[in-house]
Write an enzyme that holds these catalytic residues in place. Structure first.
Site, PDB file in Angstrom:
ATOM      1  N   GLY A   8      -7.938  -2.976  -3.913  1.00 25.70           N
ATOM      2  CA  GLY A   8      -6.604  -2.389  -4.030  1.00 25.70           C
ATOM      3  C   GLY A   8      -5.974  -2.749  -5.353  1.00 25.70           C
ATOM      4  N   GLY A  10      -3.096  -1.551  -6.866  1.00 21.57           N
ATOM      5  CA  GLY A  10      -1.686  -1.244  -7.093  1.00 21.57           C
ATOM      6  C   GLY A  10      -1.018  -2.398  -7.813  1.00 21.57           C
ATOM      7  N   GLY A  13      -1.425  -5.765  -5.723  1.00 23.24           N
ATOM      8  CA  GLY A  13      -2.826  -6.155  -5.725  1.00 23.24           C
ATOM      9  C   GLY A  13      -3.256  -6.690  -7.075  1.00 23.24           C
ATOM     10  CE  LYS A 118       4.758  -8.832   1.672  1.00 18.44           C
ATOM     11  NZ  LYS A 118       5.827  -9.181   0.731  1.00 18.44           N
ATOM     12  CB  ALA A 156       4.171  -6.362  -8.302  1.00 16.11           C
ATOM     13  CE  LYS A 210       8.795  -7.496   2.820  1.00 15.99           C
ATOM     14  NZ  LYS A 210       8.777  -6.747   1.548  1.00 15.99           N
ATOM     15  NE  ARG A 274       6.819  -1.578  -4.603  1.00 12.88           N
ATOM     16  CZ  ARG A 274       5.501  -1.544  -4.445  1.00 12.88           C
ATOM     17  NH1 ARG A 274       4.765  -0.776  -5.245  1.00 12.88           N
ATOM     18  NH2 ARG A 274       4.914  -2.267  -3.504  1.00 12.88           N
TER      19      ARG A 274
END
Length: 407
Positions: A8, A10, A13, A118, A156, A210, A274
């Site tokens: 992954g 992204g 990741g 998540k 991130a 969350k 985000r």
């Protein structure tokens, strides 16, 4: 030597891959120093190889030189004893899980599968965490898969700038030796401090729920409401997270909610996540654009679990006839998917949830304590022996530490 891979590419990741690759390069024996890194698109894998960074999702963050980057998933997984999963939940297909089962680890060995995802799903009348889906996806093999989760207050792009962050490892390793080894893959005290707990469900639930609260925070942002309202959303949302976890997952521990995966992740997501950004724009466009469209417009092709999670949580609670006990979770869904006006999020803050969290229930508890204390005093007054009652020792508690989880 144990091989480690991360699938992954992204933004998150990639951020975690940088930490893990740096750790592998300096760990003393036991691990292959190379991190095997999978990107779904061949063009992205090649671009990262050439540029030494993931310019599309984490621009400016240099990738360590000890990374084998490929779009060939079977190659990346081959023989890996630690498989880190950072794929959006809606892309975590049966095909990918079958490839993990077929190619990771040795024929009869132990494979540590660590989820960074998540997510939460409600299908066929059952509520499942991502770790449950992974376990089901790899069970048809002679290999032993031990599943852990890594969650925390980790934005991130800030990790890409090497700013300090924390995370929590919900460890599924059955031996203390494996638990310590797994922790060493992630823990970097200088920039990514990771603590470990055996409460995997508590860690994973906090990370998934969350995201629902983050949408509420975004609604308030879109309404131009200030920090007072957002603080109320965080407080009430935190209460509903704990209540949901303890109501439907009996093995969760109170201390986990005060780890990085709990209150810290909730706060950072409500201010810088985000999901809250997407929800704010959803309000500003007067709910005329759907979530998938906003995701494409605002997130540079990335996908997030937030607006998926709230749908699964809502439908689960409705199936259990529990919506009135979770007014904030319910309002987030009704605004996002049933065209209720965004200001309804404030009405949810004014509502007193039925059950143990309500003020009347708390008052009842206080009254019971007072009544019990009065009975004790009356017993002491009637005691002619004048024996001094034994003092009660206060039970010690605290946050889970790395040392506590290893012994």
């Amino acid at each position: 030597m144990r091989k480690v891979c991360l699938i992954g590419a992204g933004s998150y990741g990639t951020a975690v891959a940088r930490v893990v690759a740096n750790n592998l390069s300096r760990l003393d024996g036991g691990f292959d120093p190379t991190l095997y890194f999978w990107a779904r698109r061949a063009s992205l894998a090649q671009e990262m190889q050439v540029k030494g960074e993931n310019a599309q999702y984490l621009a400016g963050a240099a990738l360590p030189g000890n990374m084998d980057i490929s779009s060939d998933l079977a190659h990346v997984l081959s023989g890996c004893q630690v498989v880190i999963v950072a794929i959006p939940s809606n892309h975590l297909s049966l095909q990918i899980m079958q490839l993990i089962a077929d190619h990771a680890g040795e024929s009869d060995g132990v494979v540590h599968l660590v989820s960074l995802v998540k997510g939460i799903e409600f299908n066929d009348g059952k509520l499942k965490l991502i770790s449950d889906l992974l376990r089901e996806g790899v069970k048809h093999t002679q290999k032993t898969f031990e599943i852990s989760v890594l969650m925390g207050a980790n934005v991130a792009d800030q990790m890409g700038r090497d700013e300090f962050a924390e995370a929590t490892l919900g460890c599924g390793a059955t031996s203390a030796l494996d638990a310590r080894a797994l922790l060493s893959v992630f823990d970097d005290p200088d920039r990514f401090a990771v603590t470990s707990t055996m409460d995997r469900s508590g860690v994973e639930l906090s990370g998934a729920l969350k995201n629902v609260v983050a949408l509420a925070a975004g609604y308030s942002e879109g309404l131009d409401l200030g920090s007072n309202t957002k603080a109320a959303i965080i407080r009430r949302g935190f209460g509903e997270i704990i209540r949901f976890a303890k109501m439907f997952f009996l093995d969760v521990e109170d201390a986990t909610f005060f780890e990085s995966s709990g209150i810290a992740d909730l706060m950072t997501t409500c201010f810088a996540g985000r999901g809250q950004r997407l929800a704010a724009e959803f309000v500003r466009c007067r709910q005329k654009k759907d979530w998938a469209t906003l995701e494409k417009e605002l997130l540079n092709g990335q996908q997030i679990p937030d607006w998926h999670n709230v749908q699964h949580v809502y439908h689960f609670l409705r199936s259990r006839r529990m919506l009135e006990k979770f007014p904030l979770f319910t309002a987030v869904y009704m605004i996002g998917f049933a065209h209720h006006p965004p200001i309804k999020i404030v009405d949810a803050l004014k509502a007193r949830p039925s059950g143990a969290e309500g003020a009347d229930a708390n008052a009842s508890k206080t009254e019971k304590k007072r009544s019990h204390k009065k009975e004790e005093e009356e017993e002491e007054e009637g005691n002619t022996c004048n024996v001094k009652p034994k003092s009660k020792k206060r039970k010690q508690g605290g946050l889970t530490t790395q040392e506590e989880s290893m012994h």
